[in-house]
Design an enzyme around this catalytic site. Structure first.
Site, PDB file in Angstrom:
ATOM      1  N   GLY A  14       0.776  -1.240   0.000  1.00  0.00           N
ATOM      2  CA  GLY A  14       0.000   0.000   0.000  1.00  0.00           C
ATOM      3  C   GLY A  14       0.801   1.281   0.000  1.00  0.00           C
ATOM      4  O   GLY A  14       0.289   2.331   0.401  1.00  0.00           O
ATOM      5  N   SER A  15       2.039   1.251  -0.487  1.00  0.00           N
ATOM      6  CA  SER A  15       2.831   2.487  -0.418  1.00  0.00           C
ATOM      7  C   SER A  15       2.271   3.566  -1.353  1.00  0.00           C
ATOM      8  O   SER A  15       2.328   4.758  -1.012  1.00  0.00           O
ATOM      9  CB  SER A  15       4.309   2.212  -0.724  1.00  0.00           C
ATOM     10  OG  SER A  15       4.498   1.857  -2.070  1.00  0.00           O
ATOM     11  N   MET A  91      -4.321  -6.510  -7.032  1.00  0.00           N
ATOM     12  CA  MET A  91      -3.816  -7.600  -7.869  1.00  0.00           C
ATOM     13  C   MET A  91      -4.892  -8.459  -8.526  1.00  0.00           C
ATOM     14  O   MET A  91      -4.580  -9.382  -9.271  1.00  0.00           O
ATOM     15  CB  MET A  91      -2.865  -8.494  -7.050  1.00  0.00           C
ATOM     16  CG  MET A  91      -1.619  -7.770  -6.549  1.00  0.00           C
ATOM     17  SD  MET A  91      -0.723  -6.906  -7.863  1.00  0.00           S
ATOM     18  CE  MET A  91       0.027  -8.305  -8.709  1.00  0.00           C
ATOM     19  N   ARG A  92      -6.156  -8.188  -8.232  1.00  0.00           N
ATOM     20  CA  ARG A  92      -7.221  -8.977  -8.892  1.00  0.00           C
ATOM     21  C   ARG A  92      -7.720  -8.242 -10.123  1.00  0.00           C
ATOM     22  O   ARG A  92      -7.943  -7.028 -10.077  1.00  0.00           O
ATOM     23  CB  ARG A  92      -8.392  -9.179  -7.935  1.00  0.00           C
ATOM     24  CG  ARG A  92      -8.139 -10.265  -6.922  1.00  0.00           C
ATOM     25  CD  ARG A  92      -9.174 -10.196  -5.836  1.00  0.00           C
ATOM     26  NE  ARG A  92     -10.463 -10.726  -6.251  1.00  0.00           N
ATOM     27  CZ  ARG A  92     -10.802 -12.002  -6.148  1.00  0.00           C
ATOM     28  NH1 ARG A  92      -9.971 -12.873  -5.647  1.00  0.00           N
ATOM     29  NH2 ARG A  92     -11.998 -12.412  -6.507  1.00  0.00           N
ATOM     30  N   LEU A  94     -10.303  -6.812 -12.494  1.00  0.00           N
ATOM     31  CA  LEU A  94     -11.708  -6.420 -12.364  1.00  0.00           C
ATOM     32  C   LEU A  94     -12.483  -6.987 -13.549  1.00  0.00           C
ATOM     33  O   LEU A  94     -11.979  -7.021 -14.676  1.00  0.00           O
ATOM     34  CB  LEU A  94     -11.819  -4.895 -12.347  1.00  0.00           C
ATOM     35  CG  LEU A  94     -11.186  -4.212 -11.123  1.00  0.00           C
ATOM     36  CD1 LEU A  94     -11.137  -2.698 -11.337  1.00  0.00           C
ATOM     37  CD2 LEU A  94     -11.949  -4.550  -9.847  1.00  0.00           C
ATOM     38  N   ASN A 108      -5.302   3.503 -12.629  1.00  0.00           N
ATOM     39  CA  ASN A 108      -4.354   2.522 -12.077  1.00  0.00           C
ATOM     40  C   ASN A 108      -2.943   3.054 -12.250  1.00  0.00           C
ATOM     41  O   ASN A 108      -2.674   3.821 -13.170  1.00  0.00           O
ATOM     42  CB  ASN A 108      -4.498   1.199 -12.839  1.00  0.00           C
ATOM     43  CG  ASN A 108      -3.543   0.126 -12.328  1.00  0.00           C
ATOM     44  OD1 ASN A 108      -3.374  -0.036 -11.116  1.00  0.00           O
ATOM     45  ND2 ASN A 108      -2.917  -0.604 -13.233  1.00  0.00           N
ATOM     46  N   HIS A 110       0.907   1.746 -12.968  1.00  0.00           N
ATOM     47  CA  HIS A 110       1.585   0.558 -13.511  1.00  0.00           C
ATOM     48  C   HIS A 110       3.080   0.855 -13.605  1.00  0.00           C
ATOM     49  O   HIS A 110       3.466   1.914 -14.090  1.00  0.00           O
ATOM     50  CB  HIS A 110       1.010   0.222 -14.889  1.00  0.00           C
ATOM     51  CG  HIS A 110       1.578  -1.038 -15.454  1.00  0.00           C
ATOM     52  ND1 HIS A 110       1.224  -2.287 -14.975  1.00  0.00           N
ATOM     53  CD2 HIS A 110       2.502  -1.255 -16.426  1.00  0.00           C
ATOM     54  CE1 HIS A 110       1.904  -3.209 -15.644  1.00  0.00           C
ATOM     55  NE2 HIS A 110       2.689  -2.609 -16.527  1.00  0.00           N
ATOM     56  N   SER A 137       3.502   4.586 -15.147  1.00  0.00           N
ATOM     57  CA  SER A 137       2.396   5.220 -15.868  1.00  0.00           C
ATOM     58  C   SER A 137       1.137   5.188 -15.008  1.00  0.00           C
ATOM     59  O   SER A 137       0.887   4.198 -14.321  1.00  0.00           O
ATOM     60  CB  SER A 137       2.073   4.453 -17.162  1.00  0.00           C
ATOM     61  OG  SER A 137       3.218   4.220 -17.941  1.00  0.00           O
ATOM     62  N   GLU A 144      -9.298  -3.856 -21.269  1.00  0.00           N
ATOM     63  CA  GLU A 144      -8.010  -4.400 -21.724  1.00  0.00           C
ATOM     64  C   GLU A 144      -6.954  -4.186 -20.641  1.00  0.00           C
ATOM     65  O   GLU A 144      -6.740  -3.045 -20.197  1.00  0.00           O
ATOM     66  CB  GLU A 144      -7.575  -3.684 -23.017  1.00  0.00           C
ATOM     67  CG  GLU A 144      -6.367  -4.324 -23.659  1.00  0.00           C
ATOM     68  CD  GLU A 144      -5.642  -3.385 -24.626  1.00  0.00           C
ATOM     69  OE1 GLU A 144      -4.454  -3.594 -24.849  1.00  0.00           O
ATOM     70  OE2 GLU A 144      -6.288  -2.443 -25.133  1.00  0.00           O
ATOM     71  N   ASP A 146      -4.126  -3.120 -18.536  1.00  0.00           N
ATOM     72  CA  ASP A 146      -3.121  -2.051 -18.640  1.00  0.00           C
ATOM     73  C   ASP A 146      -3.185  -1.347 -19.989  1.00  0.00           C
ATOM     74  O   ASP A 146      -2.165  -0.854 -20.495  1.00  0.00           O
ATOM     75  CB  ASP A 146      -1.702  -2.609 -18.393  1.00  0.00           C
ATOM     76  CG  ASP A 146      -1.570  -3.254 -17.012  1.00  0.00           C
ATOM     77  OD1 ASP A 146      -2.205  -2.748 -16.060  1.00  0.00           O
ATOM     78  OD2 ASP A 146      -0.858  -4.271 -16.897  1.00  0.00           O
TER      79      ASP A 146
HETATM   80  C1  GRF Z   1       3.492  -0.824  -7.505  1.00  0.00           C
HETATM   81  O1  GRF Z   1       4.736  -0.985  -8.134  1.00  0.00           O
HETATM   82  C2  GRF Z   1       2.416  -0.596  -8.536  1.00  0.00           C
HETATM   83  O2  GRF Z   1       2.856   0.111  -9.644  1.00  0.00           O
HETATM   84  C3  GRF Z   1       2.067  -1.999  -8.931  1.00  0.00           C
HETATM   85  O3  GRF Z   1       2.142  -2.755  -7.756  1.00  0.00           O
HETATM   86  C4  GRF Z   1       3.019  -2.113  -6.836  1.00  0.00           C
HETATM   87  C5  GRF Z   1       2.236  -1.847  -5.601  1.00  0.00           C
HETATM   88  O4  GRF Z   1       3.019  -1.336  -4.560  1.00  0.00           O
HETATM   89  N1  GRF Z   1       0.786  -2.029  -9.583  1.00  0.00           N
HETATM   90  P1  GRF Z   1       2.313  -0.662  -3.297  1.00  0.00           P
HETATM   91  O5  GRF Z   1       1.341  -1.708  -2.732  1.00  0.00           O
HETATM   92  O6  GRF Z   1       1.621   0.580  -3.755  1.00  0.00           O
HETATM   93  O7  GRF Z   1       3.422  -0.397  -2.331  1.00  0.00           O
END
Ligand code: GRF
Length: 193
Positions: A14-15, A91-92, A94, A108, A110, A137, A144, A146
């Protein structure tokens, strides 16, 4: 100034979510965080959000059909008044139905310079290709993976001797600068539309 209400979806550390929350505390920030939701009840980011007294939502996903699970997330987001959704390490995938319900309102982050390296293992793939620059990004979420419109990017150099971990750390630092800035622009265009 009216602030757009954001729902943030996470799965882990969650950073990026923390960077969004911290930026939202500025008076001039055009968004506020209405809820942080996670598909992983033990996500460290969720514990942090609770400590900040942010509304949170989670439920175990095991054995639960995706439509049922997504309906619960959708209900939690709407109850919290969320207008826009920011995925931050969620990570799921949608479903198309969920994306359609929130069309144009999900963003999002990425860790690559899209359209390069959609999906996973972005840093290793950039290293394997010998790219001199990598980056991150923020994009609109569509059906689709990303693949939606890119709203902003930051480039970072690939340094000699970088491994995937070192490159990921440099890119992550850029993510924490990019996401609050782009989400603020997105929120501003939403509230003034
Ligand atoms: C980040 O690198 C983000 O771009 C990717 O997953 C990572 C998540 O890191 N989708 P965090 O949970 O925000 O620390």
């Amino acid at each position: 100034m009216r602030k757009a209400k954001i729902g943030i979806l996470i799965s882990g550390r969650g950073s990026n979510m923390m960077a969004l929350v911290e930026a939202s505390r500025a008076e001039e920030c055009p968004y506020e965080v209405a809820i942080v939701a996670s598909d992983k009840p033990d996500a460290p980011g969720l514990a942090w959000a609770r400590q900040q007294n942010i509304v949170t939502f989670t439920m175990p996903t095991k054995g639960i059909a995706k439509p049922v699970y997504e309906a619960a997330i959708d209900a939690a987001l709407r109850e919290a008044g969320a207008e826009l959704i920011a995925l931050a390490g969620y990570m799921r995938l949608l479903s198309n139905d969920f994306v359609a319900r929130w069309r144009g309102r999900i963003v999002n982050i990425h860790p690559s310079l899209l359209p390069k390296y959609k999906g996973l293992d972005t840093h290793q793939r950039a290293l394997d290709a010998g790219d001199p620059v990598a980056g991150c990004s923020v994009h609109i979420v569509t059906e689709e993976l990303d693949g939606g419109k890119v709203l902003g990017q930051i480039q970072v150099p690939v340094e000699p001797g970088d491994d995937a971990e070192a490159l990921a750390a440099r890119v992550l630092d850029a993510e924490h600068r990019l996401y609050p800035r782009v989400l603020a622009e997105f929120a501003r265009s939403w509230t003034t539309a």
